[in-house]
Design a protein around this motif. Structure first.
Motif, PDB file in Angstrom:
ATOM      1  N   ARG A  42      11.258  23.269  47.909  1.00  9.83           N
ATOM      2  CA  ARG A  42      11.431  21.808  47.900  1.00  9.83           C
ATOM      3  C   ARG A  42      12.871  21.469  47.588  1.00  9.83           C
ATOM      4  NH1 ARG A  42       7.347  18.168  47.924  1.00  9.83           N
ATOM      5  NH2 ARG A  42       8.392  16.620  46.639  1.00  9.83           N
ATOM      6  N   ALA A  43      13.248  20.243  47.956  1.00 10.42           N
ATOM      7  CA  ALA A  43      14.596  19.768  47.633  1.00 10.42           C
ATOM      8  C   ALA A  43      14.585  19.092  46.269  1.00 10.42           C
ATOM      9  CB  ALA A  43      15.060  18.778  48.689  1.00 10.42           C
ATOM     10  N   GLY A  45      17.015  16.404  44.174  1.00 11.60           N
ATOM     11  CA  GLY A  45      18.140  15.482  44.319  1.00 11.60           C
ATOM     12  C   GLY A  45      18.986  15.511  43.057  1.00 11.60           C
ATOM     13  N   SER A  46      19.292  14.347  42.521  1.00  6.98           N
ATOM     14  CA  SER A  46      20.123  14.291  41.308  1.00  6.98           C
ATOM     15  C   SER A  46      19.257  14.313  40.035  1.00  6.98           C
ATOM     16  CB  SER A  46      21.010  13.049  41.339  1.00  6.98           C
ATOM     17  OG  SER A  46      20.215  11.890  41.486  1.00  6.98           O
ATOM     18  N   HIS A  48      16.825  12.383  38.873  1.00  6.75           N
ATOM     19  CA  HIS A  48      16.607  11.146  38.118  1.00  6.75           C
ATOM     20  C   HIS A  48      15.147  10.685  38.112  1.00  6.75           C
ATOM     21  CE1 HIS A  48      21.015  10.901  38.245  1.00  6.75           C
ATOM     22  NE2 HIS A  48      20.887  10.150  37.160  1.00  6.75           N
ATOM     23  N   SER A  49      14.246  11.427  38.746  1.00  9.90           N
ATOM     24  CA  SER A  49      12.836  11.046  38.642  1.00  9.90           C
ATOM     25  C   SER A  49      12.284  11.475  37.280  1.00  9.90           C
ATOM     26  CB  SER A  49      12.022  11.671  39.770  1.00  9.90           C
ATOM     27  OG  SER A  49      12.425  11.116  41.007  1.00  9.90           O
ATOM     28  N   SER A 106      19.614   0.177  40.357  1.00  8.52           N
ATOM     29  CA  SER A 106      20.305  -0.198  39.112  1.00  8.52           C
ATOM     30  C   SER A 106      21.418   0.781  38.782  1.00  8.52           C
ATOM     31  CB  SER A 106      19.313  -0.267  37.954  1.00  8.52           C
ATOM     32  OG  SER A 106      18.900   1.036  37.575  1.00  8.52           O
ATOM     33  N   SER A 111      20.974  10.521  44.326  1.00 11.33           N
ATOM     34  CA  SER A 111      21.292  11.009  45.671  1.00 11.33           C
ATOM     35  C   SER A 111      20.611  10.128  46.710  1.00 11.33           C
ATOM     36  CB  SER A 111      20.847  12.462  45.833  1.00 11.33           C
ATOM     37  OG  SER A 111      19.445  12.545  46.011  1.00 11.33           O
ATOM     38  N   GLY A 114      17.181  11.668  47.775  1.00 11.21           N
ATOM     39  CA  GLY A 114      16.210  11.580  46.683  1.00 11.21           C
ATOM     40  C   GLY A 114      15.727  10.160  46.476  1.00 11.21           C
ATOM     41  N   THR A 118      11.654   8.341  47.610  1.00 14.96           N
ATOM     42  CA  THR A 118      10.696   7.703  46.701  1.00 14.96           C
ATOM     43  C   THR A 118      10.678   6.178  46.841  1.00 14.96           C
ATOM     44  OG1 THR A 118      12.285   7.482  44.890  1.00 14.96           O
ATOM     45  CG2 THR A 118      11.020   9.534  44.978  1.00 14.96           C
ATOM     46  N   HIS A 121      14.536   1.084  44.974  1.00 14.37           N
ATOM     47  CA  HIS A 121      14.913  -0.283  45.375  1.00 14.37           C
ATOM     48  C   HIS A 121      15.836  -0.933  44.366  1.00 14.37           C
ATOM     49  CE1 HIS A 121      12.404  -2.069  42.219  1.00 14.37           C
ATOM     50  NE2 HIS A 121      11.688  -0.975  42.373  1.00 14.37           N
ATOM     51  N   VAL A 169      15.752  16.923  53.824  1.00 13.41           N
ATOM     52  CA  VAL A 169      16.576  15.978  54.569  1.00 13.41           C
ATOM     53  C   VAL A 169      18.044  16.360  54.378  1.00 13.41           C
ATOM     54  CG1 VAL A 169      17.245  13.561  54.796  1.00 13.41           C
ATOM     55  CG2 VAL A 169      14.855  14.160  54.303  1.00 13.41           C
ATOM     56  N   ARG A 324      11.886  -7.490  39.235  1.00 15.19           N
ATOM     57  CA  ARG A 324      12.745  -7.646  40.415  1.00 15.19           C
ATOM     58  C   ARG A 324      11.894  -8.041  41.616  1.00 15.19           C
ATOM     59  NH1 ARG A 324      16.090  -2.035  39.898  1.00 15.19           N
ATOM     60  NH2 ARG A 324      14.122  -1.384  38.958  1.00 15.19           N
ATOM     61  N   HIS A 374       5.552   3.321  41.360  1.00 12.30           N
ATOM     62  CA  HIS A 374       6.809   3.911  41.868  1.00 12.30           C
ATOM     63  C   HIS A 374       6.630   5.426  41.854  1.00 12.30           C
ATOM     64  CE1 HIS A 374      10.959   5.092  42.231  1.00 12.30           C
ATOM     65  NE2 HIS A 374      11.422   3.862  42.135  1.00 12.30           N
TER      66      HIS A 374
HETATM   67  C1  LIG Z   1      18.445   5.483  34.614  1.00 10.19           C
HETATM   68  C2  LIG Z   1      17.593   5.364  35.836  1.00 10.19           C
HETATM   69  C3  LIG Z   1      17.567   4.162  36.523  1.00 10.19           C
HETATM   70  C4  LIG Z   1      16.757   4.038  37.668  1.00 10.19           C
HETATM   71  N1  LIG Z   1      16.815   2.845  38.353  1.00 10.19           N
HETATM   72  C5  LIG Z   1      16.030   2.678  39.453  1.00 10.19           C
HETATM   73  C6  LIG Z   1      16.071   1.464  40.195  1.00 10.19           C
HETATM   74  O1  LIG Z   1      16.870   0.578  39.923  1.00 10.19           O
HETATM   75  N2  LIG Z   1      15.210   1.321  41.216  1.00 10.19           N
HETATM   76  C7  LIG Z   1      14.313   2.283  41.562  1.00 10.19           C
HETATM   77  O2  LIG Z   1      13.525   2.079  42.495  1.00 10.19           O
HETATM   78  N3  LIG Z   1      14.295   3.492  40.920  1.00 10.19           N
HETATM   79  C8  LIG Z   1      15.146   3.706  39.881  1.00 10.19           C
HETATM   80  N4  LIG Z   1      15.153   4.911  39.231  1.00 10.19           N
HETATM   81  C9  LIG Z   1      14.310   5.998  39.768  1.00 10.19           C
HETATM   82  C10 LIG Z   1      15.103   6.850  40.771  1.00 10.19           C
HETATM   83  O3  LIG Z   1      15.864   6.059  41.640  1.00 10.19           O
HETATM   84  C11 LIG Z   1      14.157   7.683  41.640  1.00 10.19           C
HETATM   85  O4  LIG Z   1      13.367   8.487  40.824  1.00 10.19           O
HETATM   86  C12 LIG Z   1      14.896   8.525  42.685  1.00 10.19           C
HETATM   87  O5  LIG Z   1      13.955   9.198  43.504  1.00 10.19           O
HETATM   88  C13 LIG Z   1      15.831   9.545  42.054  1.00 10.19           C
HETATM   89  O6  LIG Z   1      16.591  10.173  43.063  1.00 10.19           O
HETATM   90  P1  LIG Z   1      17.126  11.669  42.821  1.00 10.19           P
HETATM   91  O7  LIG Z   1      18.244  11.893  43.782  1.00 10.19           O
HETATM   92  O8  LIG Z   1      17.409  11.877  41.397  1.00 10.19           O
HETATM   93  O9  LIG Z   1      15.879  12.504  43.316  1.00 10.19           O
HETATM   94  P2  LIG Z   1      14.992  13.579  42.499  1.00 10.19           P
HETATM   95  O10 LIG Z   1      14.412  12.897  41.314  1.00 10.19           O
HETATM   96  O11 LIG Z   1      15.756  14.801  42.279  1.00 10.19           O
HETATM   97  O12 LIG Z   1      13.848  13.827  43.593  1.00 10.19           O
HETATM   98  C14 LIG Z   1      12.992  12.782  43.961  1.00 10.19           C
HETATM   99  C15 LIG Z   1      12.196  13.178  45.208  1.00 10.19           C
HETATM  100  O13 LIG Z   1      13.078  13.246  46.326  1.00 10.19           O
HETATM  101  C16 LIG Z   1      12.919  14.502  46.975  1.00 10.19           C
HETATM  102  N5  LIG Z   1      14.204  14.882  47.538  1.00 10.19           N
HETATM  103  C17 LIG Z   1      15.409  14.929  46.932  1.00 10.19           C
HETATM  104  N6  LIG Z   1      16.341  15.336  47.801  1.00 10.19           N
HETATM  105  C18 LIG Z   1      15.718  15.540  48.974  1.00 10.19           C
HETATM  106  C19 LIG Z   1      16.131  15.992  50.247  1.00 10.19           C
HETATM  107  N7  LIG Z   1      17.399  16.315  50.511  1.00 10.19           N
HETATM  108  N8  LIG Z   1      15.201  16.125  51.212  1.00 10.19           N
HETATM  109  C20 LIG Z   1      13.904  15.828  51.004  1.00 10.19           C
HETATM  110  N9  LIG Z   1      13.448  15.391  49.814  1.00 10.19           N
HETATM  111  C21 LIG Z   1      14.351  15.254  48.811  1.00 10.19           C
HETATM  112  C22 LIG Z   1      12.467  15.458  45.871  1.00 10.19           C
HETATM  113  O14 LIG Z   1      11.810  16.589  46.410  1.00 10.19           O
HETATM  114  C23 LIG Z   1      11.538  14.550  45.110  1.00 10.19           C
HETATM  115  O15 LIG Z   1      10.281  14.502  45.764  1.00 10.19           O
HETATM  116  C24 LIG Z   1      15.956   5.105  38.115  1.00 10.19           C
HETATM  117  C25 LIG Z   1      16.000   6.329  37.423  1.00 10.19           C
HETATM  118  C26 LIG Z   1      16.826   6.459  36.307  1.00 10.19           C
HETATM  119  C27 LIG Z   1      16.897   7.768  35.607  1.00 10.19           C
END
Ligand SMILES: Cc1cc2nc3c(=O)[nH]c(=O)nc-3n(C[C@H](O)[C@H](O)[C@H](O)COP(=O)(O)OP(=O)(O)OC[C@H]3O[C@@H](n4cnc5c(N)ncnc54)[C@H](O)[C@@H]3O)c2cc1C
Length: 421
Positions: A42-43, A45-46, A48-49, A106, A111, A114, A118, A121, A169, A324, A374
């Motif tokens: 699996r991939a 991202g950064s 943040h989930s 926010s 990434s 990522g 999900t 927004h 992706v 929001r 979410h």
């Molecule tokens: C401080 C904070 C504030 C936040 N604010 C918001 C907000 O304002 N609005 C909101 O909606 N959410 C918010 N979030 C939640 C966050 O945006 C989501 O959890 C988002 O998915 C995190 O992206 P990531 O890159 O960290 O992905 P990850 O958490 O690393 O992964 C999330 C999912 O994406 C998949 N993925 C990652 N990269 C790829 C790829 N290249 N190809 C296929 N799948 C991939 C992973 O397998 C996983 O299923 C916030 C989170 C934090 C920590």
């Protein structure tokens, strides 16, 4: 390059990935070979989930060795970018070239792949989530081949919010527009009764509106208004009982506004205003957990009344809540599929057992409003509850089974919340 994974954690530190291996492919070709040869992959991202959505029993792939490859197509008003690129990096480059995205979450630290996966927004009555800007995708599917899809192609609407279940992706093409300025104002202590009576007027009063509350008392702590184009430096009037903040604010009471984007009505580029938090600093508070539920617009005021009624249970665990608005889209597993809605967000104290104990109650209370959790935050519902909330849920499962017949991209999270229905 592949490392043995030693207790990598997510950003909040509440989840340790169980994957035995972590890979940083240096090219798409290397990634293709890795995926083709993997049993489970699996991939990531950064990170943040807040839940186990990204994890795998095999290899976690991080795209940080791939070039961001930011490429603007001004004729078609799109930008193509590598999946691992962070929104903050993309936004700064787009602004440098005179372009903009329609919205940001926010925080700019996440990434692109990522966040899109999900349905992450921002806010704004007319603003779809970040995935709604996707015009094209390129992904490495289970057999290692590359699949390119564009808006309008069959199944495209099922592939964008893919939860990592369809492939890795590598590239996304996003809609862009000419750059624009945003002025951000914060108002404090709005009157709850006026907010409930005038909710539509409030959320339509700016390009993006966020309300911050802990649900207790007679006032809403803060309203953040991001106005497009204008400058509102001399904001002095009251806003539904709230008064203009006189210095930079953080959504959390008592925390310095220094890690937040420019406020006080000073207009400036969208890339420095649409997110709440600045790229150079820790977003939000750090020591926290998050949940969020997306609710159809017609139930907004009733859902807000329900939350106020639950304050005795919810407020003691809460650092802050955020309300929001998000516009409808057509992406099958987007929490905004087919309906304009509001996001009821919870920034919890970092006490996971207590949060997990409260979530079933919260979901039972919000259930009558067809609340969709979410995907990237903490929730209790399993597939039996989630599936009926999405008209195209079974189509998504069929698509995943077709693209990934052996379940290479499946994990415990997906088995519980998607495939277990
Ligand atoms: C401080 C904070 C504030 C936040 N604010 C918001 C907000 O304002 N609005 C909101 O909606 N959410 C918010 N979030 C939640 C966050 O945006 C989501 O959890 C988002 O998915 C995190 O992206 P990531 O890159 O960290 O992905 P990850 O958490 O690393 O992964 C999330 C999912 O994406 C998949 N993925 C990652 N990269 C790829 C790829 N290249 N190809 C296929 N799948 C991939 C992973 O397998 C996983 O299923 C916030 C989170 C934090 C920590």
């Amino acid at each position: 390059m592949t490392d043995q994974l030693v207790a990598e954690r997510n950003w909040a530190g509440n989840y340790s990935y169980q994957a035995p291996q972590l890979a940083h492919p240096a090219s798409v070709e290397e990634l293709q070979g890795l995926v083709a040869g993997a049993q489970k992959v699996r991939a990531l991202g950064s990170r943040h989930s807040f839940n186990s959505i990204a994890d795998t029993a095999g290899t976690l792939v991080v795209l940080d060795q791939l070039d961001p490859g930011i490429s603007v197509d001004a004729a078609n008003m799109t930008v193509t970018v590598s999946g691992g690129t962070r929104y903050g990096t993309l936004a700064a480059e787009l602004q440098r070239q005179g372009f903009a995205l329609h919205n940001l979450a926010s925080l700019p630290h996440i990434s692109v792949a990522g966040a899109v996966s999900t349905a992450t927004h921002g806010s704004g009555d007319a603003n779809g989530n970040l995935a709604s800007a996707v015009a094209g995708l390129e992904l490495v599917t289970a057999d290692g081949s590359i699949l390119s899809v564009r808006r309008g192609d069959e199944d495209f609407d099922g592939m964008v919010v893919g939860l990592g279940a369809l492939g890795i992706v590598t590239k996304l093409t996003l809609d862009i527009q000419p750059t624009f300025d945003v002025a951000q104002n914060v108002f404090e202590n709005l009157n709850w009764d006026l907010v409930l009576e005038n909710f539509d007027q409030i959320t339509s009063s700016a390009y993006s509106v966020s309300l911050f509350t802990d649900w207790s008392g007679e006032t809403v702590g803060q309203a953040w208004l991001k106005r497009r184009g204008g400058d509102a430096a001399a904001e002095t009037s009251d806003f539904f009982g709230g008064t203009p903040a006189t210095e930079a604010r953080h959504p959390l009471p008592g925390v310095s506004g220094s890690n937040c984007t420019q406020q006080l009505g000073m207009a400036g580029p969208w890339s420095d205003r649409l997110a709440h938090f600045r790229m150079e600093f820790t977003p939000s508070q750090g020591d926290e957990l998050q949940s969020e539920y997306l609710i159809p617009r017609e139930h907004a005021v009733d859902a807000l009344r329900t939350m106020r009624r639950l304050s005795d249970v919810v407020t003691p665990l809460l650092l802050v809540g955020e309300i929001r608005t998000v516009a409808a889209d057509q992406l099958w597993l987007s929490a905004n599929y087919g309906r304009d809605g509001i996001g009821l967000h919870f920034t919890w104290r970092q006490d996971q057992p207590a949060v997990e104990a409260i979530l079933p109650l919260l979901e039972a209370e919000l259930g009558p409003f067809a609340a969709r959790p979410h995907w990237g935050k903490l929730f209790d519902a399993g597939a039996a509850v989630v599936a009926p909330l999405y008209p195209r849920f079974n189509d998504f499962i069929a698509l995943a089974e077709r693209l990934d017949p052996s379940g290479k991209f499946r994990n415990d999270f997906l088995d519980r919340t998607v495939f277990g229905s």
